[in-house]
Write a protein that holds these residues in place. Structure first.
Motif, mmCIF file in Angstrom:
data_model
loop_
_atom_site.group_PDB
_atom_site.id
_atom_site.type_symbol
_atom_site.label_atom_id
_atom_site.label_comp_id
_atom_site.label_asym_id
_atom_site.label_seq_id
_atom_site.Cartn_x
_atom_site.Cartn_y
_atom_site.Cartn_z
ATOM 1 N N UNK A 235 -14.085 51.200 -0.420
ATOM 2 C CA UNK A 235 -13.853 49.789 -0.195
ATOM 3 C C UNK A 235 -12.489 49.259 -0.650
ATOM 4 N N UNK A 236 -11.604 49.906 -1.267
ATOM 5 C CA UNK A 236 -10.172 49.667 -1.095
ATOM 6 C C UNK A 236 -9.605 49.910 -0.025
ATOM 7 N N UNK A 237 -9.918 50.911 0.851
ATOM 8 C CA UNK A 237 -9.478 51.172 2.111
ATOM 9 C C UNK A 237 -9.800 49.985 3.198
ATOM 10 N N UNK A 238 -8.963 48.967 3.585
ATOM 11 C CA UNK A 238 -9.420 47.923 4.611
ATOM 12 C C UNK A 238 -9.511 48.324 5.933
ATOM 13 N N UNK A 239 -8.696 49.504 6.239
ATOM 14 C CA UNK A 239 -8.648 49.774 7.659
ATOM 15 C C UNK A 239 -8.255 51.294 7.779
ATOM 16 N N UNK A 240 -8.893 51.858 8.894
ATOM 17 C CA UNK A 240 -8.172 53.374 9.297
ATOM 18 C C UNK A 240 -7.677 53.307 10.349
ATOM 19 N N UNK A 241 -6.453 53.875 10.594
ATOM 20 C CA UNK A 241 -5.835 53.816 11.833
ATOM 21 C C UNK A 241 -5.947 55.175 12.704
ATOM 22 N N UNK A 242 -5.640 54.846 14.020
ATOM 23 C CA UNK A 242 -5.499 55.691 15.056
ATOM 24 C C UNK A 242 -6.940 56.337 15.387
ATOM 25 N N UNK A 243 -7.306 56.380 16.591
ATOM 26 C CA UNK A 243 -8.406 56.841 17.331
ATOM 27 C C UNK A 243 -8.258 58.463 17.428
#
Length: 477
Positions: A235-243
């Motif tokens: 929940x602290x990680x708001x977005x994950x980068x790179x397909x």
């Protein structure tokens, strides 16, 4: 002893001369972007308008509000109605054009202030910079104080990596206590977010997450291969980068749609998680292999000269040599890009919010211009025009609390807007070359925006960029 003193005097004199040259170089470069400064005594700086006869695309619903008036008061959308009466402010005839929220690029790397103008010219009115340096804190301050025309500016601190990822672009963490200290430091100094990167093991990553929660700093995650991919569903990680990280980590380069579905399902279970695919930057690997003269092409003149000389050249050489050694590499990269498009399709179908990011500013991925290619890939993935626009407006603005004032045209929201000739819900190309760009209510016409492009093209600030990067190494390493 006299000889030693004489040598020291010469050394100090040389150091003083170098410092003076550095100051002059930075001053000259700073003067080169004076065109972005806001003169609050001139009418162009006004941030209150009444726009009439305009079709509003609010982006909080899939609709067009036809023939409306929009009252912008001191940079904020005050009212939207069929008829508004207000005295003493400029009236702009929307001429039956379309008013949309400004675009948001959620993954950029800013190297100089010229790039701020390139983003505005392309309709990007907010950026999330994901490689923070001291110069970005100064940009952020100038934007907040409304000293310059710029997209709304948000930045992570320096990217946090594990101990083995040695390089001047990495901030290596060795212990949990060191990780916590860095998070605290970045919060105190004014960085907005934490960016995690390769090489963070569980103990260090746990410390980053724990302190980020205490310090109330959102995390943007470039997945670390030292922990399971599912570990980033926090929940602290708001977005994950790179397909591509889905391909490289959980799929282990196996372009298998059945295995992909399992990964997508796991992501979709965490409703807080947003994904920034950055398709265009990976596709540009393919473009480099297909065009041997890409570095000499006209569009590359918009890249920062230091990045073009160093990173662009290194990336081109890497993939040019890979193609020479194994010609099948070209088709492999193309196939992986096509699979990235499938990833976007599957994420969208599973209800995972997509946020538009380009990774602009590295390789041959141009600041500003690249967002239109990124959006076109989402269209190719099967999203409707409205769903595509959501990725660069409302989806992006809902990622972090501090961005909630952006992304839609509603009363009380910030007036970061585009006026375009045609309806982008019918044709996405309508977003290119907007007639007007409003940044916190201040209006920039097409002539001003085109001048921003010309100022940035072929700029000669290689040394100034190098000095700012040297500052980063001294302060952050």
């Amino acid at each position: 002893m006299k000889i030693v003193k004489r040598i020291l005097k010469i050394v100090f004199a040389l150091i003083g001369l170098l410092v003076l040259v550095g100051i002059i170089t930075l001053w000259i470069d700073s003067s080169g972007t004076n065109y972005l400064e806001i003169n609050k005594n001139e009418s162009i700086s006004s941030n209150s308008y009444l726009i009439k006869n305009v079709n509003v695309i609010p982006m909080n619903q899939d609709t067009v509000l036809v023939g409306k008036m929009v009252y912008i008061k001191e940079g904020i959308i005050e009212k939207i109605a069929n008829t508004i009466e207000v005295e003493g402010i400029e009236i702009i005839d929307g001429d039956d054009k379309y008013l949309t929220p400004g675009l948001i690029d959620m993954h950029v790397h800013v190297w100089d202030r010229y790039e701020l103008g390139l983003y505005l010219s392309n309709g990007v009115t907010a950026v999330r910079n994901l490689w923070g340096m001291p110069m970005h804190l100064r940009i952020k301050e100038d934007v907040m104080e409304e000293n310059i025309f710029s997209p709304a500016f948000f930045t992570t601190g320096p990217k946090l990596t594990g101990s083995e990822f040695i390089g001047d672009d990495n901030l290596n963490l060795n212990t949990p206590s060191e990780a916590k200290d860095k998070v605290i430091s970045y919060k105190d100094r004014g960085y907005d977010f934490i960016k995690t990167y390769y090489g963070l093991d569980k103990a260090v990553f746990d410390a980053v997450i724990e302190q980020a929660k205490i310090s109330e700093m959102d995390i943007v995650a470039h997945p670390s291969q030292k922990v399971p991919f599912s570990y980033h569903l926090n929940s602290q990680i708001k977005s994950i980068e790179h397909a591509e990280e889905i391909v490289q980590q959980p799929l282990q380069f196996d372009l298998d749609s059945i295995k992909l579905q399992s990964v997508v399902d796991s992501i979709s279970e965490f409703k807080h998680t947003r994904y920034s695919p950055t398709l265009v930057v990976f596709n540009n690997i393919y473009q480099m292999m297909m065009n041997d003269s890409i570095l000499d092409s006209d569009p590359l003149n918009y890249m920062n000269p230091l990045i073009k000389m160093d990173d662009s050249k290194k990336q081109f050489d890497r993939w040019y040599n890979a193609k020479k050694e194994d010609p099948t590499t070209v088709e492999r990269i193309k196939s992986q890009h096509d699979f990235h498009v499938t990833i976007v399709k599957k994420l969208h179908e599973a209800g995972v919010p997509i946020i538009c990011g380009t990774d602009a500013g590295i390789g041959v991925t141009l600041p500003g211009f690249s967002i239109h290619k990124e959006l076109a890939f989402y269209k190719e993935a099967g999203l409707s025009n409205y769903e595509v626009l959501k990725t660069a407006t409302v989806n992006a603005s809902q990622t972090h609390a501090m961005m909630n004032q952006l992304g839609t045209i509603e009363e009380g929201k910030m007036a970061n807007l585009l006026l375009v000739d045609k309806n982008p819900l019918v044709s996405l190309s309508a977003l290119k070359n907007p007639t007007y760009v409003f940044v916190k209510g201040r209006k920039l016409n097409r002539a001003a925006l085109d001048s921003f492009n010309e100022k940035a093209k072929n700029r000669k600030n290689l040394m100034a960029t190098a000095l700012r990067y040297l500052e980063n190494l001294i302060i952050e390493k």
